[in-house]
Write an enzyme that holds these catalytic residues in place. Structure first.
Site, PDB file in Angstrom:
ATOM      1  N   HIS A   1       2.147   0.027   9.231  1.00 30.56           N
ATOM      2  CA  HIS A   1       1.993   1.726   8.958  1.00 30.56           C
ATOM      3  C   HIS A   1       0.497   1.641   8.197  1.00 30.56           C
ATOM      4  CE1 HIS A   1       3.266   0.129   5.080  1.00 30.56           C
ATOM      5  NE2 HIS A   1       3.060   0.717   4.490  1.00 30.56           N
TER       6      HIS A   1
ATOM      7  N   HIS B   1      -0.768   2.417   5.435  1.00 23.07           N
ATOM      8  CA  HIS B   1      -1.663   2.312   4.018  1.00 23.07           C
ATOM      9  C   HIS B   1      -2.434   1.166   3.681  1.00 23.07           C
ATOM     10  CE1 HIS B   1       2.276   4.445   2.370  1.00 23.07           C
ATOM     11  NE2 HIS B   1       1.548   5.561   2.645  1.00 23.07           N
TER      12      HIS B   1
ATOM     13  N   ASP C   1      -2.796  -0.910   1.710  1.00 18.83           N
ATOM     14  CA  ASP C   1      -2.377  -2.311   1.268  1.00 18.83           C
ATOM     15  C   ASP C   1      -1.726  -3.154   2.477  1.00 18.83           C
ATOM     16  OD1 ASP C   1      -0.344  -0.531   0.939  1.00 18.83           O
ATOM     17  OD2 ASP C   1       1.028  -2.188   0.105  1.00 18.83           O
ATOM     18  N   HIS C   2      -1.957  -2.405   3.818  1.00 21.29           N
ATOM     19  CA  HIS C   2      -1.421  -3.263   4.874  1.00 21.29           C
ATOM     20  C   HIS C   2      -2.467  -3.267   6.080  1.00 21.29           C
ATOM     21  CE1 HIS C   2       2.923  -3.070   3.758  1.00 21.29           C
ATOM     22  NE2 HIS C   2       2.483  -2.289   2.880  1.00 21.29           N
TER      23      HIS C   2
ATOM     24  N   HIS D   1       9.026   6.021   5.015  1.00 23.89           N
ATOM     25  CA  HIS D   1       7.897   5.591   3.948  1.00 23.89           C
ATOM     26  C   HIS D   1       6.809   6.128   4.413  1.00 23.89           C
ATOM     27  CE1 HIS D   1       5.686   3.063   1.244  1.00 23.89           C
ATOM     28  NE2 HIS D   1       4.919   2.574   2.206  1.00 23.89           N
TER      29      HIS D   1
ATOM     30  N   ASP E   1       6.984  -1.695   4.977  1.00 24.44           N
ATOM     31  CA  ASP E   1       7.733  -1.117   3.736  1.00 24.44           C
ATOM     32  C   ASP E   1       8.735  -0.075   3.972  1.00 24.44           C
ATOM     33  OD1 ASP E   1       5.639  -2.296   2.345  1.00 24.44           O
ATOM     34  OD2 ASP E   1       4.375  -0.423   1.804  1.00 24.44           O
TER      35      ASP E   1
ATOM     36  N   HIS F   1       6.531  -6.432   0.681  1.00 23.96           N
ATOM     37  CA  HIS F   1       6.003  -6.516  -0.826  1.00 23.96           C
ATOM     38  C   HIS F   1       7.080  -7.639  -1.402  1.00 23.96           C
ATOM     39  CE1 HIS F   1       2.818  -3.448  -1.275  1.00 23.96           C
ATOM     40  NE2 HIS F   1       3.825  -2.780  -0.305  1.00 23.96           N
TER      41      HIS F   1
HETATM   42 FE    FE Z   1       2.931  -1.426   1.070  1.00 18.66          FE
HETATM   43 ZN    ZN Z   2       3.035   1.110   2.396  1.00 19.27          ZN
END
Ligand code: FE
Ligand code: ZN
Length: 255
Positions: free
Chosen positions: A56, A58, A60-61, A114, A133, A171
């Site tokens: 996805h 985001h 942080d990915h 998400h 996530d 995570h």
């Molecule tokens: Fe994440």
């Molecule tokens: Zn995420």
């Protein structure tokens, strides 16, 4: 030949993971929170990055994509519905598509909730799921772009995978998830066992993942919204599972 896996920490509490096909030498990173730990993992294994598979959009990915693509010229595969929000995408995929990593093959499962285009990569030959996530050990992702009903439907798709499927998630939230889960099912024996196991794993400096679908079915309240004892324990006996799920997710947000 079975896939080989290298798991490592990124950013504050993200996981990075490499999937390596020993038959061809191909190596995929599933999500790249940042470049440096991915490069360190490549160096430690001697593997060469050929593909980045994105669950996805985001940051942080996806934060490591630009740097890694420049260095390794790897292919970037991303969910079709989110391709516009992800840098340097080469190939878009959706439900029912397959992605090859050398001789390994992953099915794309759409798991929105998400984010609205979130996907899970399922390597059926090795029974490996990379759930980003969507599903965490004893938890699930926050419903940011979708609806709780959508998330519940996505989680049920993952729950239907073979029970011995090993699940990797985005995570390390397991201990906090367990604390919350115990407020929903304080008497769940599988959850108590998981609490002891995860506490030991963290104390030993180990990872709490991969988990398995069977373990999550037994102890993760977000996969158990249609179990009578769970509904009853939050005062919702007889209510539709999607409503029970929505209430559990709302409680977790406030926890
Ligand atoms: Fe994440
Ligand atoms: Zn995420």
């Amino acid at each position: 030949m079975p896939a080989e896996i290298k798991l490592f920490a990124c950013l504050k509490d993200n996981y990075g993971v490499l999937v390596h096909d020993p038959a061809s030498g191909a190596t995929a990173a599933i999500d790249v929170p940042e470049a440096a730990p991915v490069e360190a993992a490549l160096q430690a294994t001697g593997w060469k990055l050929t593909d980045i598979l994105v669950t996805h959009h985001h940051g942080d990915h996806t934060g490591g994509i630009a740097e890694l693509k420049q260095k390794y010229k790897c292919r970037v595969v991303a969910p079709q519905a989110e391709a516009g929000k992800i840098p340097l995408v080469d190939e878009t995929v959706r439900e029912g598509d397959t992605v090859s990593v050398g001789t390994l093959s992953a099915n794309v499962i759409e798991t929105p909730g998400h984010t609205s285009g979130h996907i899970t990569f399922w390597f059926h030959g090795d029974k490996l799921a990379f759930a980003g996530d969507t599903l965490f050990s004893i938890g699930c992702g926050r419903v940011i772009e979708g609806t709780p009903e959508m998330m519940w439907t996505s989680l049920k798709k993952l729950r239907d995978l073979p029970g011995d499927t090993r699940v990797y998630c985005g995570h390390e939230y397991t201990l906090a998830n367990i604390k919350f889960a115990q407020t929903i099912e304080p008497d769940n024996v599988a959850l108590k066992a998981r609490a002891a196991q995860a506490a030991k794993q963290i104390a030993d400096g180990a990872w709490t993942i991969p988990t398995t679908i069977d373990e999550e079915k037994a102890a993760n309240p977000f996969l158990r919204a249609d179990v009578a004892v769970v509904a009853a324990s939050i005062g919702m006996a007889g209510k539709p599972a999607a409503e029970v799920f929505t209430e559990i997710r709302a409680r977790k947000n406030k926890f």
